[in-house]
Structures are given as structure tokens and as C-alpha cells.
Design a protein around this motif. Sequence first.
Motif, PDB file in Angstrom:
ATOM      1  N   MET A   1       0.835  -1.201   0.000  1.00  0.00           N
ATOM      2  CA  MET A   1       0.000   0.000   0.000  1.00  0.00           C
ATOM      3  C   MET A   1       0.874   1.257   0.000  1.00  0.00           C
ATOM      4  SD  MET A   1      -3.057  -0.981  -0.341  1.00  0.00           S
ATOM      5  CE  MET A   1      -4.159   0.336   0.115  1.00  0.00           C
ATOM      6  N   SER A   2       1.948   1.240   0.765  1.00  0.00           N
ATOM      7  CA  SER A   2       2.864   2.379   0.798  1.00  0.00           C
ATOM      8  C   SER A   2       3.506   2.601  -0.563  1.00  0.00           C
ATOM      9  CB  SER A   2       3.935   2.156   1.868  1.00  0.00           C
ATOM     10  OG  SER A   2       4.837   3.223   1.906  1.00  0.00           O
TER      11      SER A   2
ATOM     12  N   LEU B   1       2.219   1.979  -3.328  1.00  0.00           N
ATOM     13  CA  LEU B   1       1.177   2.518  -4.202  1.00  0.00           C
ATOM     14  C   LEU B   1       0.742   3.924  -3.799  1.00  0.00           C
ATOM     15  CD1 LEU B   1      -1.044  -0.686  -4.544  1.00  0.00           C
ATOM     16  CD2 LEU B   1       0.551   0.247  -6.238  1.00  0.00           C
ATOM     17  N   GLY B   2       1.380   4.458  -2.744  1.00  0.00           N
ATOM     18  CA  GLY B   2       1.033   5.803  -2.289  1.00  0.00           C
ATOM     19  C   GLY B   2      -0.282   5.846  -1.530  1.00  0.00           C
ATOM     20  N   ARG B   3      -0.598   4.755  -0.852  1.00  0.00           N
ATOM     21  CA  ARG B   3      -1.859   4.655  -0.118  1.00  0.00           C
ATOM     22  C   ARG B   3      -1.611   4.323   1.354  1.00  0.00           C
ATOM     23  NH1 ARG B   3      -5.678   6.675  -3.275  1.00  0.00           N
ATOM     24  NH2 ARG B   3      -5.493   5.955  -5.390  1.00  0.00           N
ATOM     25  N   LYS B   4      -2.597   4.660   2.183  1.00  0.00           N
ATOM     26  CA  LYS B   4      -2.603   4.245   3.587  1.00  0.00           C
ATOM     27  C   LYS B   4      -3.210   2.845   3.651  1.00  0.00           C
ATOM     28  CE  LYS B   4      -3.429   8.946   5.204  1.00  0.00           C
ATOM     29  NZ  LYS B   4      -4.359   9.807   5.951  1.00  0.00           N
TER      30      LYS B   4
ATOM     31  N   ASP C   1      -5.981   1.920   4.840  1.00  0.00           N
ATOM     32  CA  ASP C   1      -7.410   1.927   4.517  1.00  0.00           C
ATOM     33  C   ASP C   1      -7.686   2.253   3.044  1.00  0.00           C
ATOM     34  OD1 ASP C   1      -6.834   4.626   4.435  1.00  0.00           O
ATOM     35  OD2 ASP C   1      -8.161   5.173   6.081  1.00  0.00           O
ATOM     36  N   GLY C   2      -6.643   2.468   2.252  1.00  0.00           N
ATOM     37  CA  GLY C   2      -6.792   2.721   0.838  1.00  0.00           C
ATOM     38  C   GLY C   2      -6.817   4.180   0.439  1.00  0.00           C
ATOM     39  N   GLU C   3      -6.892   5.078   1.424  1.00  0.00           N
ATOM     40  CA  GLU C   3      -6.877   6.505   1.117  1.00  0.00           C
ATOM     41  C   GLU C   3      -5.499   6.924   0.623  1.00  0.00           C
ATOM     42  OE1 GLU C   3      -8.281   9.126   4.148  1.00  0.00           O
ATOM     43  OE2 GLU C   3      -9.901   7.772   4.714  1.00  0.00           O
ATOM     44  N   SER C   4      -5.468   8.008  -0.127  1.00  0.00           N
ATOM     45  CA  SER C   4      -4.213   8.520  -0.647  1.00  0.00           C
ATOM     46  C   SER C   4      -3.337   9.005   0.515  1.00  0.00           C
ATOM     47  CB  SER C   4      -4.488   9.675  -1.608  1.00  0.00           C
ATOM     48  OG  SER C   4      -3.282  10.141  -2.142  1.00  0.00           O
ATOM     49  N   ALA C   5      -2.057   8.653   0.468  1.00  0.00           N
ATOM     50  CA  ALA C   5      -1.113   9.044   1.521  1.00  0.00           C
ATOM     51  C   ALA C   5      -0.251  10.198   1.052  1.00  0.00           C
ATOM     52  CB  ALA C   5      -0.231   7.863   1.904  1.00  0.00           C
ATOM     53  N   GLU C   6       0.086  11.063   1.974  1.00  0.00           N
ATOM     54  CA  GLU C   6       0.974  12.185   1.680  1.00  0.00           C
ATOM     55  C   GLU C   6       2.407  11.662   1.582  1.00  0.00           C
ATOM     56  OE1 GLU C   6       2.566  16.144   4.006  1.00  0.00           O
ATOM     57  OE2 GLU C   6       0.615  15.327   4.517  1.00  0.00           O
TER      58      GLU C   6
END
Length: 195
Positions: free
Chosen positions: A132-133, A135-138, A140-145
Amino acid sequence: MNAVTRMRSLHGRTAAGVPRWAVLAAYAVTLTTLPSCIWRIAAMIFDAPLLEHDAAAQPSPAFSPGWWYIIALSVVSEALAFLAVGLVAEWGQVWPRWIPGLAGRRVPPLAAVVPAGLGATVLMVFPYAMVMSALGRKLDGESAEVITHGWQTVLFWVSYLLLVAWGPLLAVLTVHYHRRRGAAGPRAVRVAAAG
């Protein structure tokens, strides 16, 4: 004092019947958390330039841990990883003498297998978290900074990628411990009954 003697003094004697691969796997588990602990302490306590300054200066409003949390997380991670050594050491079969009321008694196999098995199951989240990291995601699937760039990202991945091995290594050691201790129990009972 050679390296083997030092390891024995730190981790205790290896239990009888434990193959070399299992001992190496147990020591490897203790090392899986070390790079991430060092990275976390360096970046978040000593303010090493491992994060983008804007991201490091603006902690998430939902969760902004203090320095004590970072230290505690690192110490607890290492301590939990060290418990894998108990699956191959004598102190994982017989309670150490410094434990009041239990010293010298046999450790029931399930007292080690159940927590180690649950731990291995929970730790299987690390491979998912790393994907997930990437892919740039948290989780829970939300976009990560993005908080690292360039060489910082490479160092982050080098530091955290070993965590992916923690769960699978612990699972293999747990199964091996269960089989070894389970096989020793009935055989010991049969020998005592025959004598």
C-alpha cells in the motif's frame, strides 16, 4: 570470548534438537525490526534529514506522537522480536530461574505457540502495508501524503522492508516449535510409562 559464546550469554542456550536453520531464523527475527527502529528514532527524535522538512514539521492532527512514543514503540518492537529466540532456546521450554513461582518448571507448549501464532498472524499486515505504501496509499486505501523523496525514499525502504519477513519467519518458527515440543511430549510420556 567468541561470537557464539556471546550469543549464548545474551540469548541463552539453544534447546536440544533445534536445527541450525531455526536458530538462524530466530536471530534473523530479532534483526528484522532493528533498521526501522533506528530510522524512526533518527528521523523523529534526532531530526535527521530522512523526511521532507514540511512533512516532518506538520504532524498529522489526528496523531502526533511524542518522543516517548517513538522510543517505546522501538523498544517494544525489539522486545517482541526477541521473544522469537525463546522458540529455539532452553528458556522457551523451561521457565528461567528469575521468574518467581515458575522457575524451573516446564513451559506448556501452547503458552508459547498461541501468542507466537497470533503475533505471526498480526504481523502479516506488514507485507500489505508495504504494498500500500508503494502505491502511495494508507492501509485503509486513502491517498497518503509523500513524506520522503529521492535518497530518503530508498533509505526508508531499506529500513522498513525487513519488517515484511518478521511475520513469515515467526510463523515458520512457531510451527517448528509446536511440532518439536508436541513430538517430545508424547514420546517422553511413553518412555516414562514403559520404565
